[in-house]
Design a protein around this motif. Structure first.
Motif, PDB file in Angstrom:
ATOM      1  N   VAL A 188       0.845  -1.188   0.000  1.00 27.36           N
ATOM      2  CA  VAL A 188       0.000   0.000   0.000  1.00 27.36           C
ATOM      3  C   VAL A 188       0.880   1.237   0.000  1.00 27.36           C
ATOM      4  O   VAL A 188       1.763   1.378   0.857  1.00 27.36           O
ATOM      5  N   LYS A 189       0.666   2.122  -0.936  1.00 28.03           N
ATOM      6  CA  LYS A 189       1.337   3.412  -0.972  1.00 28.03           C
ATOM      7  C   LYS A 189       0.302   4.476  -0.641  1.00 28.03           C
ATOM      8  O   LYS A 189      -0.718   4.605  -1.319  1.00 28.03           O
ATOM      9  N   LYS A 190       0.553   5.212   0.417  1.00 26.19           N
ATOM     10  CA  LYS A 190      -0.417   6.134   1.003  1.00 26.19           C
ATOM     11  C   LYS A 190      -1.083   7.027  -0.042  1.00 26.19           C
ATOM     12  O   LYS A 190      -0.424   7.705  -0.822  1.00 26.19           O
ATOM     13  N   GLU A 191      -2.417   6.973  -0.063  1.00 23.96           N
ATOM     14  CA  GLU A 191      -3.244   7.818  -0.935  1.00 23.96           C
ATOM     15  C   GLU A 191      -2.814   7.744  -2.390  1.00 23.96           C
ATOM     16  O   GLU A 191      -2.982   8.692  -3.146  1.00 23.96           O
ATOM     17  N   SER A 192      -2.265   6.592  -2.809  1.00 21.99           N
ATOM     18  CA  SER A 192      -1.788   6.497  -4.181  1.00 21.99           C
ATOM     19  C   SER A 192      -2.202   5.194  -4.857  1.00 21.99           C
ATOM     20  O   SER A 192      -3.058   5.196  -5.744  1.00 21.99           O
ATOM     21  N   ASN A 193      -1.615   4.066  -4.437  1.00 17.26           N
ATOM     22  CA  ASN A 193      -1.911   2.819  -5.138  1.00 17.26           C
ATOM     23  C   ASN A 193      -1.691   1.619  -4.231  1.00 17.26           C
ATOM     24  O   ASN A 193      -1.050   1.701  -3.187  1.00 17.26           O
ATOM     25  N   VAL A 194      -2.253   0.504  -4.666  1.00 23.63           N
ATOM     26  CA  VAL A 194      -2.063  -0.793  -4.019  1.00 23.63           C
ATOM     27  C   VAL A 194      -1.511  -1.756  -5.067  1.00 23.63           C
ATOM     28  O   VAL A 194      -2.053  -1.840  -6.169  1.00 23.63           O
ATOM     29  N   THR A 195      -0.437  -2.455  -4.713  1.00 21.68           N
ATOM     30  CA  THR A 195       0.115  -3.473  -5.597  1.00 21.68           C
ATOM     31  C   THR A 195      -0.096  -4.837  -4.961  1.00 21.68           C
ATOM     32  O   THR A 195       0.156  -5.020  -3.772  1.00 21.68           O
ATOM     33  N   ILE A 196      -0.574  -5.789  -5.749  1.00 17.08           N
ATOM     34  CA  ILE A 196      -0.744  -7.167  -5.289  1.00 17.08           C
ATOM     35  C   ILE A 196       0.168  -8.047  -6.130  1.00 17.08           C
ATOM     36  O   ILE A 196       0.090  -8.025  -7.362  1.00 17.08           O
ATOM     37  N   ALA A 197       1.037  -8.799  -5.464  1.00 17.28           N
ATOM     38  CA  ALA A 197       1.961  -9.680  -6.178  1.00 17.28           C
ATOM     39  C   ALA A 197       1.818 -11.103  -5.652  1.00 17.28           C
ATOM     40  O   ALA A 197       1.788 -11.323  -4.442  1.00 17.28           O
ATOM     41  N   VAL A 198       1.732 -12.059  -6.571  1.00 12.33           N
ATOM     42  CA  VAL A 198       1.660 -13.474  -6.217  1.00 12.33           C
ATOM     43  C   VAL A 198       2.955 -14.113  -6.693  1.00 12.33           C
ATOM     44  O   VAL A 198       3.069 -14.539  -7.840  1.00 12.33           O
ATOM     45  N   GLY A 199       3.968 -14.134  -5.788  1.00 12.88           N
ATOM     46  CA  GLY A 199       5.277 -14.630  -6.177  1.00 12.88           C
ATOM     47  C   GLY A 199       5.783 -13.855  -7.377  1.00 12.88           C
ATOM     48  O   GLY A 199       5.660 -12.627  -7.451  1.00 12.88           O
ATOM     49  N   GLU A 200       6.363 -14.552  -8.320  1.00  7.32           N
ATOM     50  CA  GLU A 200       6.810 -13.916  -9.557  1.00  7.32           C
ATOM     51  C   GLU A 200       5.869 -14.226 -10.708  1.00  7.32           C
ATOM     52  O   GLU A 200       6.134 -13.862 -11.845  1.00  7.32           O
ATOM     53  N   GLU A 201       4.740 -14.897 -10.383  1.00  8.15           N
ATOM     54  CA  GLU A 201       3.848 -15.355 -11.440  1.00  8.15           C
ATOM     55  C   GLU A 201       2.920 -14.260 -11.961  1.00  8.15           C
ATOM     56  O   GLU A 201       2.638 -14.167 -13.141  1.00  8.15           O
ATOM     57  N   MET A 202       2.404 -13.433 -11.046  1.00  2.00           N
ATOM     58  CA  MET A 202       1.471 -12.402 -11.499  1.00  2.00           C
ATOM     59  C   MET A 202       1.420 -11.254 -10.515  1.00  2.00           C
ATOM     60  O   MET A 202       1.750 -11.403  -9.334  1.00  2.00           O
ATOM     61  N   SER A 203       1.007 -10.096 -11.017  1.00  2.00           N
ATOM     62  CA  SER A 203       0.900  -8.906 -10.178  1.00  2.00           C
ATOM     63  C   SER A 203      -0.176  -7.991 -10.750  1.00  2.00           C
ATOM     64  O   SER A 203      -0.540  -8.076 -11.923  1.00  2.00           O
ATOM     65  N   PHE A 204      -0.681  -7.124  -9.878  1.00  2.00           N
ATOM     66  CA  PHE A 204      -1.732  -6.187 -10.252  1.00  2.00           C
ATOM     67  C   PHE A 204      -1.488  -4.876  -9.510  1.00  2.00           C
ATOM     68  O   PHE A 204      -0.915  -4.877  -8.413  1.00  2.00           O
ATOM     69  N   MET A 205      -1.926  -3.770 -10.084  1.00  2.00           N
ATOM     70  CA  MET A 205      -1.883  -2.506  -9.360  1.00  2.00           C
ATOM     71  C   MET A 205      -3.236  -1.821  -9.463  1.00  2.00           C
ATOM     72  O   MET A 205      -3.838  -1.757 -10.547  1.00  2.00           O
ATOM     73  N   VAL A 206      -3.729  -1.319  -8.322  1.00  2.00           N
ATOM     74  CA  VAL A 206      -4.970  -0.539  -8.284  1.00  2.00           C
ATOM     75  C   VAL A 206      -4.600   0.877  -7.887  1.00  2.00           C
ATOM     76  O   VAL A 206      -3.928   1.102  -6.875  1.00  2.00           O
ATOM     77  N   LEU A 207      -5.048   1.831  -8.702  1.00  2.00           N
ATOM     78  CA  LEU A 207      -4.720   3.238  -8.510  1.00  2.00           C
ATOM     79  C   LEU A 207      -5.921   3.971  -7.936  1.00  2.00           C
ATOM     80  O   LEU A 207      -7.055   3.753  -8.357  1.00  2.00           O
ATOM     81  N   LEU A 208      -5.676   4.833  -6.950  1.00  2.00           N
ATOM     82  CA  LEU A 208      -6.745   5.620  -6.324  1.00  2.00           C
ATOM     83  C   LEU A 208      -6.822   6.999  -6.957  1.00  2.00           C
ATOM     84  O   LEU A 208      -5.808   7.698  -7.085  1.00  2.00           O
ATOM     85  N   HIS A 209      -8.025   7.398  -7.342  1.00  2.00           N
ATOM     86  CA  HIS A 209      -8.268   8.750  -7.856  1.00  2.00           C
ATOM     87  C   HIS A 209      -9.163   9.487  -6.866  1.00  2.00           C
ATOM     88  O   HIS A 209     -10.312   9.095  -6.645  1.00  2.00           O
ATOM     89  N   ARG A 210      -8.627  10.536  -6.259  1.00  2.00           N
ATOM     90  CA  ARG A 210      -9.411  11.381  -5.358  1.00  2.00           C
ATOM     91  C   ARG A 210      -9.880  12.618  -6.118  1.00  2.00           C
ATOM     92  O   ARG A 210      -9.136  13.198  -6.912  1.00  2.00           O
ATOM     93  N   VAL A 211     -11.106  13.017  -5.844  1.00  2.00           N
ATOM     94  CA  VAL A 211     -11.628  14.262  -6.418  1.00  2.00           C
ATOM     95  C   VAL A 211     -12.013  15.191  -5.273  1.00  2.00           C
ATOM     96  O   VAL A 211     -12.094  14.784  -4.106  1.00  2.00           O
ATOM     97  N   TRP A 212     -12.240  16.439  -5.611  1.00  2.00           N
ATOM     98  CA  TRP A 212     -12.665  17.412  -4.609  1.00  2.00           C
ATOM     99  C   TRP A 212     -13.960  16.924  -3.970  1.00  2.00           C
ATOM    100  O   TRP A 212     -14.910  16.547  -4.650  1.00  2.00           O
ATOM    101  N   LYS A 213     -13.972  16.890  -2.625  1.00  2.00           N
ATOM    102  CA  LYS A 213     -15.091  16.309  -1.887  1.00  2.00           C
ATOM    103  C   LYS A 213     -16.430  16.914  -2.290  1.00  2.00           C
ATOM    104  O   LYS A 213     -17.451  16.225  -2.363  1.00  2.00           O
ATOM    105  N   ASN A 214     -16.453  18.211  -2.551  1.00  2.00           N
ATOM    106  CA  ASN A 214     -17.718  18.891  -2.866  1.00  2.00           C
ATOM    107  C   ASN A 214     -17.928  19.089  -4.360  1.00  2.00           C
ATOM    108  O   ASN A 214     -18.706  19.958  -4.772  1.00  2.00           O
ATOM    109  N   HIS A 215     -17.198  18.300  -5.174  1.00  2.00           N
ATOM    110  CA  HIS A 215     -17.372  18.417  -6.621  1.00  2.00           C
ATOM    111  C   HIS A 215     -18.822  18.096  -6.987  1.00  2.00           C
ATOM    112  O   HIS A 215     -19.394  17.106  -6.501  1.00  2.00           O
ATOM    113  N   PRO A 216     -19.452  18.906  -7.817  1.00  2.00           N
ATOM    114  CA  PRO A 216     -20.883  18.690  -8.105  1.00  2.00           C
ATOM    115  C   PRO A 216     -21.179  17.428  -8.907  1.00  2.00           C
ATOM    116  O   PRO A 216     -22.305  16.939  -8.897  1.00  2.00           O
ATOM    117  N   VAL A 217     -20.167  16.881  -9.594  1.00  2.45           N
ATOM    118  CA  VAL A 217     -20.419  15.735 -10.483  1.00  2.45           C
ATOM    119  C   VAL A 217     -19.535  14.531 -10.142  1.00  2.45           C
ATOM    120  O   VAL A 217     -20.025  13.416  -9.950  1.00  2.45           O
TER     121      VAL A 217
END
Length: 897
Positions: free
Chosen positions: A759-788
């Motif tokens: 886990v990288k603070k307020e940025s992304n999560v990486t999941i690795a299963v040995g050397e066989e496979m890996s994934f990254m999930v990226l977090l997108h924050r928007v302005w809390k009061n954004h109308p849309v």
């Protein structure tokens, strides 16, 4: 604290599992000196495989024990430990991690034990030695001291040994080793007992360790238990004085029990349905049978409502007890959990009985709460419930809490019990629930004394731990410790006052200051610092309890400072310190710290499970951190084979970018579906891996269209039994009933079953299963009061992942790369968006060249990625229609057509 592997000797004839890891020796040495148990667990292992692979050291330490040292030796390179203030240790760790020189240790709570685990990547042929040291005070329960050592080597050991030595100056009444590891090991344990010393040895041969004569797996898997008790000559307790400290053990016997006024408060909400409720009813019927004629009692059961069997206390006559048993037999769990109202009703009944003069002045009043969950009805704020109960009890009686199951907020139950002169215990929600409930009740069912006060000469004694106690229960023990001026004192006298069943007692004890000197110095196994360590152990635990109930923030800060200083002075890991483990050159560093609760981590805003990765830092895939390269438009060309482009991704509204490695092209398409729908991205029965994403909608429509994004992504690793759920708020790992939840405000790693989550603070999560496979999930924050716009997630999957040929899904189907032919490029409606014909899977599609975004290097603006865009939700490029990829649950495999 340094150890060497030079004493291994011949390491042949090791029994190896399929992973070719051999366990040369597994040794446990524990010495108990006047109730202080100092334990060392050592494992020597070797990697006989032809490749580097992780070796795991995973041991269980009793809750409440203080870890004071951990060392590691890899082929002569020794890692040693030091204790630092937590934030300082984490800062040092972060600096090392930034240089690629860091790894970590996972510590997590599990029922009455705490896991201490590290996983190290070991090159072929190399040996590694782990060694962990911890100490704890052995508590007396039900007239016996019980020392529990977890012995779970995980594989056959060429040399296996558990060695326990007991040194008790008071003298030993008995020593007993129950057959806790099973009948398989009958007759192997040896016990030699003297007047004040005992030696217990368990040394099974490799043949004896085997589950069966031809098995390669070990039968050693459980707790090794040693039980004993000491002689008692005086009612005033035993004073032991040594090296400037005194310890006062107080456990009087042969006293008549005090009458008790007890209210049982039982959770009957829906979560208690089934075996939990059945076991609770069984236990309660047995407990009610043990009430004495002089006792008074009543029952309260609660869900979203609160019911009383009797509105006031009644005498424990046979008729009333039988009626109470019939009542609990009719309970049917359902509804929510209103803990606040249930406890306030119980305190009202006791307070009213006291104000009406219905309680014997010498009696002891208590509440026993049995619950398995958090409040869901009425007052939900835990701090408010704690405050309400504290104000209602007014220090007049005790609250004891039993937390059933894995999901109970045990930290809260501990706080509220400690706050009200009681204690809490977590018990399994399984077949053993009834026995554990009865065992807990037996510890508090026989009050012998109340209002106990310990007095010592103030001019000779200082820094005394807690010296006044509300109750003393039969079969237990009260321990008080302090510093003593031995230079100007020949004798130490204590006076204990207490209320017994029929009288006020005054008990005196006089002890010669030098009485222990000769005995302790003659024994080479005795811990010469046992009094100092016991005093520190009791003091730190007392301060932790005081901190929980501190009425002001200023007082809490002062207590925290004192705990920190004690931790550093005595080299122990507490919730405010962490252990740094370094090699001699200080260019490799590991971090271990202590969480309070497995679901919440150690403290708000910090990570309870600390970073854990192989020493060579190969745990995080290189493709996660890429260098952005500008992309320019040219006539039809292959996409440049750089790491920033060679990846499959789904981001924004969800835009799919599929990288085709053979043809070096990027193909894009969008999926337009509804909020709440779950799309399958990867479904691979061959490897047992599933990746699904659930859509979330924007706050309102724009241009008559509601944009959707991924708000939740689920990973299911079936072969490991692991599930990972990532939302815009938290990251959750589940392994059956075990679970750990982190927030996006954390930075660090978790390893479970060789699955690495970074886990990288307020940025992304990486999941690795040995050397066989890996994934990254990226977090997108928007302005809390954004109308849309709303917060959302993107997912990045490298095509190098070793999925099986059975893989499918919106991304998984491209494991088998389709032939793609693009021709007849021509200008489009916009000059920067040319069009062409793409032939793929027997279809001719009109595609448009354009730009999509890779947000790994810049989560705000992104990096432009050139691709050919397929219209109509990828129709013709993906197999079938996008609706064929909708699945019912976050961890569902895709059904074959």
């Amino acid at each position: 604290f340094q150890r060497s592997t030079s004493d291994w000797g011949y390491v042949g004839d090791l029994v190896e599992d399929d992973d070719k890891i051999g366990l040369y020796s597994y040794k446990v040495q524990s010495t108990i000196t006047s109730r202080l148990a100092s334990t060392m667990i050592q494992a020597k292992m070797v990697n006989n495989a032809k490749r580097s692979q992780p070796i795991v050291f995973d041991v269980q330490v009793p809750k409440g024990a203080f870890i004071d040292n951990f060392t590691m030796d890899i082929n002569g390179i020794t890692f040693t430990s030091q204790i630092r203030e937590k934030s300082e240790a984490r800062k040092m760790y972060a600096q090392a991690k930034a240089k690629g020189k860091a790894a970590g240790i996972v510590r997590s709570n599990a029922l009455d034990m705490e896991n201490f685990k590290t996983e190290v990547n070991v090159p072929p042929g190399m040996r590694i030695q782990f060694e962990l040291h911890y100490h704890e005070m052995i508590r007396r329960k039900l007239s016996s001291y019980e020392h529990v050592i977890s012995v779970k080597p995980g594989r056959l050991a060429k040399h296996m040994e558990v060695d326990v030595r007991i040194i008790e100056p008071q003298g030993l009444r008995y020593v007993h080793v129950p057959n806790s590891l099973g009948d398989h090991f009958n007759g192997i344990t040896t016990i030699s007992k003297g007047e004040k010393k005992a030696h217990v040895s368990f040394k099974p041969t490799m043949a004896q360790q085997r589950k069966c004569p031809t098995c390669s797996s070990t039968a050693v898997d459980g707790n090794f238990v040693v039980q004993y008790d000491v002689n008692r000559e005086t009612t005033g307790g035993e004073l032991e004085i040594f090296n400037g400290y005194f310890i006062h053990f107080f456990a009087p016997e042969n006293l008549d029990p005090l009458p008790k006024n007890i209210l049982f408060v039982i959770d009957v909400s829906g979560s208690m349905w089934g075996l939990k409720m059945k076991q609770t009813i069984e236990a309660m019927k047995a407990i009610l049978s043990e009430l004495r004629a002089a006792d008074q009692f009543s029952l309260i059961d609660f869900n979203h409502n609160v019911r009383c069997w009797r509105d006031n206390l009644v005498s424990a006559t046979p008729a009333q007890v039988e009626d109470a048993k019939k009542y609990i037999q009719t309970i049917h769990p359902n509804g929510g959990t209103n803990i606040n109202e249930a406890l306030l009703r119980a305190t009202f009944i006791l307070n009213e009985a006291q104000s009406l003069g219905m309680l014997d002045p010498n009696s002891v009043s208590m509440i026993v709460l049995v619950s398995d969950g958090d409040p869901t009805v009425g007052e939900l704020k835990l701090t408010t419930i704690q405050k309400n109960v504290k104000q209602s009890i007014k220090d007049e009686f005790s609250l004891f809490c039993l937390g059933i199951g894995f999901d109970v907020d045990y930290d809260f139950l501990q706080r509220i019990a400690t706050d009200n002169r009681g204690m809490a215990q977590r018990i399994f929600g399984n077949q053993e629930t009834s026995a554990q409930m009865k065992n807990f009740y037996n510890q508090v069912s026989t009050p012998l004394l109340k209002k106990i006060q310990f007095n010592y000469p103030q001019e000779s004694v200082s820094d005394v731990t807690q010296s006044s106690f509300h109750n003393y229960f039969g079969g237990s023990e009260i321990v008080v410790a302090g510093k003593v001026d031995t230079e100007n004192l020949q004798h130490l006298e204590s006076i204990v006052t207490a209320t017994a069943a029929n009288a006020e007692l005054v008990m005196e004890t006089l002890r010669d200051v030098e009485e222990l000197e000769g005995f302790m110095k003659k024994d080479k196994y005795a811990d010469p610092e046992f009094t100092k360590k016991l005093w520190a152990y009791l003091t730190v635990n007392q301060m932790l309890a005081e901190r929980n109930t501190a009425p002001t923030a200023a007082l809490k800060r002062n207590i925290t400072k004192s705990i920190l200083q004690m931790s550093l002075d005595h080299h122990i890991v507490t919730p405010f310190t962490a252990m740094l483990i370094e090699n001699a050159d200080k260019d490799e560093i590991m971090l271990a710290d202590q969480p309070k609760d497995p679901r919440r981590g150690c403290c708000p805003g910090t990570l309870g499970l600390t970073p854990n990765a192989p020493i060579n830092n190969k745990g995080i895939p290189a493709w996660v951190n890429v260098t952005a390269e500008p992309v320019s438009f040219m006539p039809e060309q292959r996409s440049p084979p750089v790491s920033s482009l060679s990846i499959n991704r789904v981001d924004n509204d969800p835009h799919f970018i599929i990288h085709l490695p053979k043809s070096q092209r990027n193909i894009c398409f969008n999926i337009n579906s509804e909020p709440g729908k779950i799309l399958n991205l990867v479904s691979d029965p061959g490897t047992g891996v599933v990746v699904n994403g659930q859509l979330v909608g924007a706050k309102k429509m724009e241009n008559k269209k509601l944009n959707t994004y991924f708000g939740k992504i689920g990973f299911y690793f079936k072969n490991k039994g692991l599930k990972v759920e990532i939302t815009t708020e938290r990251i959750t790992l589940k392994d059956g009933s075990y679970g750990i939840t982190l927030t996006w405000s954390d930075t660090g790693h978790i390893i479970r079953k060789q699955l690495l989550i970074s886990v990288k603070k307020e940025s992304n999560v990486t999941i690795a299963v040995g050397e066989e496979m890996s994934f990254m999930v990226l977090l997108h924050r928007v302005w809390k009061n954004h109308p849309v716009n709303v917060d959302f997630l993107g997912i990045y999957i490298p095509p190098e992942n070793q999925f099986s040929p059975e893989a499918h899904g919106l991304i998984g189907q491209f494991v088998s790369e389709p032939e793609v032919y693009i021709h007849h490029q021509r200008p489009g409606q916009a000059p920067e968006k040319p069009q062409a014909i793409m032939e793929v899977k027997g279809n001719k599609l009109t595609v448009t060249k354009g730009l999509q975004k890779d947000y790994r290097t810049d989560r705000v603006v992104g990096t432009d990625v050139q691709c050919w865009f397929v219209h109509n939700s990828g129709k013709g490029f993906i197999d079938g229609h996008y609706k064929d990829y909708l699945v019912p649950h976050l961890y569902s495999f895709l059904k074959k057509p």
